[in-house]
Design a protein around this motif. Structure first.
Motif, mmCIF file in Angstrom:
data_model
loop_
_atom_site.group_PDB
_atom_site.id
_atom_site.type_symbol
_atom_site.label_atom_id
_atom_site.label_comp_id
_atom_site.label_asym_id
_atom_site.label_seq_id
_atom_site.Cartn_x
_atom_site.Cartn_y
_atom_site.Cartn_z
ATOM 1 N N HIS A 57 101.281 69.381 5.747
ATOM 2 C CA HIS A 57 101.277 70.818 5.461
ATOM 3 C C HIS A 57 102.348 71.189 4.442
ATOM 4 N N HIS A 58 103.562 70.711 4.673
ATOM 5 C CA HIS A 58 104.695 71.154 3.850
ATOM 6 C C HIS A 58 104.858 70.336 2.574
ATOM 7 N N HIS A 59 104.622 69.021 2.633
ATOM 8 C CA HIS A 59 104.936 68.149 1.497
ATOM 9 C C HIS A 59 103.721 67.798 0.659
ATOM 10 N N ALA A 60 102.526 67.874 1.240
ATOM 11 C CA ALA A 60 101.325 67.550 0.481
ATOM 12 C C ALA A 60 100.483 68.784 0.178
ATOM 13 N N GLY A 61 100.912 69.943 0.663
ATOM 14 C CA GLY A 61 100.193 71.177 0.372
ATOM 15 C C GLY A 61 98.846 71.287 1.041
ATOM 16 N N ARG A 62 98.659 70.598 2.157
ATOM 17 C CA ARG A 62 97.391 70.645 2.871
ATOM 18 C C ARG A 62 97.344 71.842 3.823
ATOM 19 N N ASP A 63 96.164 72.369 4.020
ATOM 20 C CA ASP A 63 95.922 73.432 4.997
ATOM 21 C C ASP A 63 95.500 72.739 6.291
ATOM 22 N N VAL A 64 96.450 72.562 7.223
ATOM 23 C CA VAL A 64 96.244 71.675 8.364
ATOM 24 C C VAL A 64 96.033 72.459 9.655
ATOM 25 N N THR A 65 94.967 72.121 10.349
ATOM 26 C CA THR A 65 94.760 72.526 11.734
ATOM 27 C C THR A 65 94.880 71.265 12.574
ATOM 28 N N ALA A 66 95.678 71.314 13.641
ATOM 29 C CA ALA A 66 95.956 70.125 14.437
ATOM 30 C C ALA A 66 95.648 70.402 15.897
ATOM 31 N N VAL A 67 94.952 69.450 16.540
ATOM 32 C CA VAL A 67 94.559 69.640 17.927
ATOM 33 C C VAL A 67 95.021 68.460 18.770
ATOM 34 N N ASP A 68 95.263 68.754 20.040
ATOM 35 C CA ASP A 68 95.622 67.729 21.015
ATOM 36 C C ASP A 68 95.258 68.267 22.392
ATOM 37 N N THR A 69 95.100 67.359 23.355
ATOM 38 C CA THR A 69 94.815 67.804 24.719
ATOM 39 C C THR A 69 96.071 68.136 25.493
ATOM 40 N N ALA A 70 97.241 67.608 25.069
ATOM 41 C CA ALA A 70 98.473 67.725 25.847
ATOM 42 C C ALA A 70 99.234 68.989 25.461
ATOM 43 N N ALA A 71 99.359 69.920 26.406
ATOM 44 C CA ALA A 71 100.102 71.161 26.148
ATOM 45 C C ALA A 71 101.559 70.869 25.814
ATOM 46 N N SER A 72 102.128 69.833 26.426
ATOM 47 C CA SER A 72 103.529 69.487 26.166
ATOM 48 C C SER A 72 103.725 69.055 24.715
ATOM 49 N N MET A 73 102.807 68.268 24.191
ATOM 50 C CA MET A 73 102.904 67.837 22.798
ATOM 51 C C MET A 73 102.769 69.031 21.858
ATOM 52 N N LEU A 74 101.828 69.916 22.138
ATOM 53 C CA LEU A 74 101.612 71.069 21.270
ATOM 54 C C LEU A 74 102.805 72.012 21.286
ATOM 55 N N ALA A 75 103.412 72.208 22.449
ATOM 56 C CA ALA A 75 104.603 73.059 22.525
ATOM 57 C C ALA A 75 105.728 72.463 21.686
ATOM 58 N N HIS A 76 105.909 71.152 21.772
ATOM 59 C CA HIS A 76 106.926 70.473 20.960
ATOM 60 C C HIS A 76 106.608 70.612 19.474
ATOM 61 N N ALA A 77 105.343 70.438 19.114
ATOM 62 C CA ALA A 77 104.944 70.527 17.710
ATOM 63 C C ALA A 77 105.229 71.915 17.139
#
Length: 278
Positions: A57-77
């Protein structure tokens, strides 16, 4: 003894145990996206702690949507790697309501598809979320590698890492479940801070190159590249400028596939619930 997945439940420990200060995984993915002419809209499936999604997102200028099943990982992200849009979703039935130019599935996330129905459903999700001609980029363990090198199965392996004042130690035993075509892992974590041991039982699908090609073709993809190294988790490790490999014997698989013109999942491929794909 507690249970669950220690590194998933504590993403800060995951990043300590598997550091990637150079963001090799994200840089390898970006190089692959550029090589095959991907547009900017990226869906990162199984994003984990968000390190790769945020770099893209920040260094390559991509428009990124990111998914995961783990709420803990997403909160950290969201807290430590902001920028992408993070959403909780299962790769087998995700419906984000928009199309992307490429789908990424890194660090063996695809191998959590333990059954043929899981794998077919996930590839159908990838196809449905791709714009015409979109790319699928995957990085994962190579199931065929264990056919020639069974040293990973020789007995318990011990590894340690340190976070702050605490040393964490894992004792891991692997076995092949031949009937289910899974690599099963039993792991016990201990720490020198007085906390109780932590037990885990997890598994990964053993995917082989030819069956992967078949599932991809059924899902409407044409394979552009499928090889072992170099990659972000190979030895020697991938470096900028390295061309795609040609071998298929080492520990990792690296895939680039394009959604074929008019590509769509085959109507007879089953979903996990027994229904067929539309």
């Amino acid at each position: 003894m507690s249970s669950g997945n220690l590194l998933t439940d504590h993403p800060e420990l995951y990043e300590e145990r598997f550091p990637d200060p150079e963001r090799l995984a994200a840089r390898w993915a970006e190089t692959t996206l550029r090589r095959y002419g991907s547009g900017p809209r990226i869906l990162d499936i199984g994003c984990g702690t968000g390190r790769d999604a945020a770099w893209l997102h920040h260094h390559a200028g991509r428009d990124v949507t990111a998914v995961d099943t783990a709420a803990s990982m997403l909160a950290h992200a969201r807290r430590h790697h902001p920028g992408p849009e993070y959403r909780q979703a299962d790769m087998r039935d995700a419906d984000l309501g928009r199309a992307f130019d490429a789908v990424l599935c890194l660090d063996s996330a695809l191998l959590h598809c333990h059954t043929n129905a899981d794998l077919a459903a996930t590839l159908a999700v990838c196809a449905r979320h791709l714009a015409p001609g979109g790319l699928l980029v995957v990085e994962m363990r190579n199931g065929a590698h264990l056919l020639g090198d069974r040293s990973l199965l020789d007995g318990p392996a011990t590894a340690t890492f340190r976070r702050g004042a605490t040393t964490h130690t894992s004792t891991t035993t692997l076995r092949i479940d031949h009937a289910a075509q899974l690599l099963r892992r039993h792991r016990v974590w201990t720490a020198d801070d007085g906390s109780p041991p932590h037990e885990e039982r997890t598994a990964w699908r053993l995917l082989f190159p030819q069956e992967l090609r078949y599932f991809l073709a059924v899902a409407g993809f044409e394979v552009l590249a499928l090889h072992d190294g170099p990659g972000p988790r190979t030895e020697p490790v991938w470096r900028e400028g390295d061309p795609p490999g040609t071998g298929l014997r080492a520990d990792r698989l690296h895939l680039a596939a394009r959604l074929a013109p008019g590509g769509h999942p085959h109507p007879t491929v089953p979903h996990p619930n027994g229904a067929t794909t539309p």
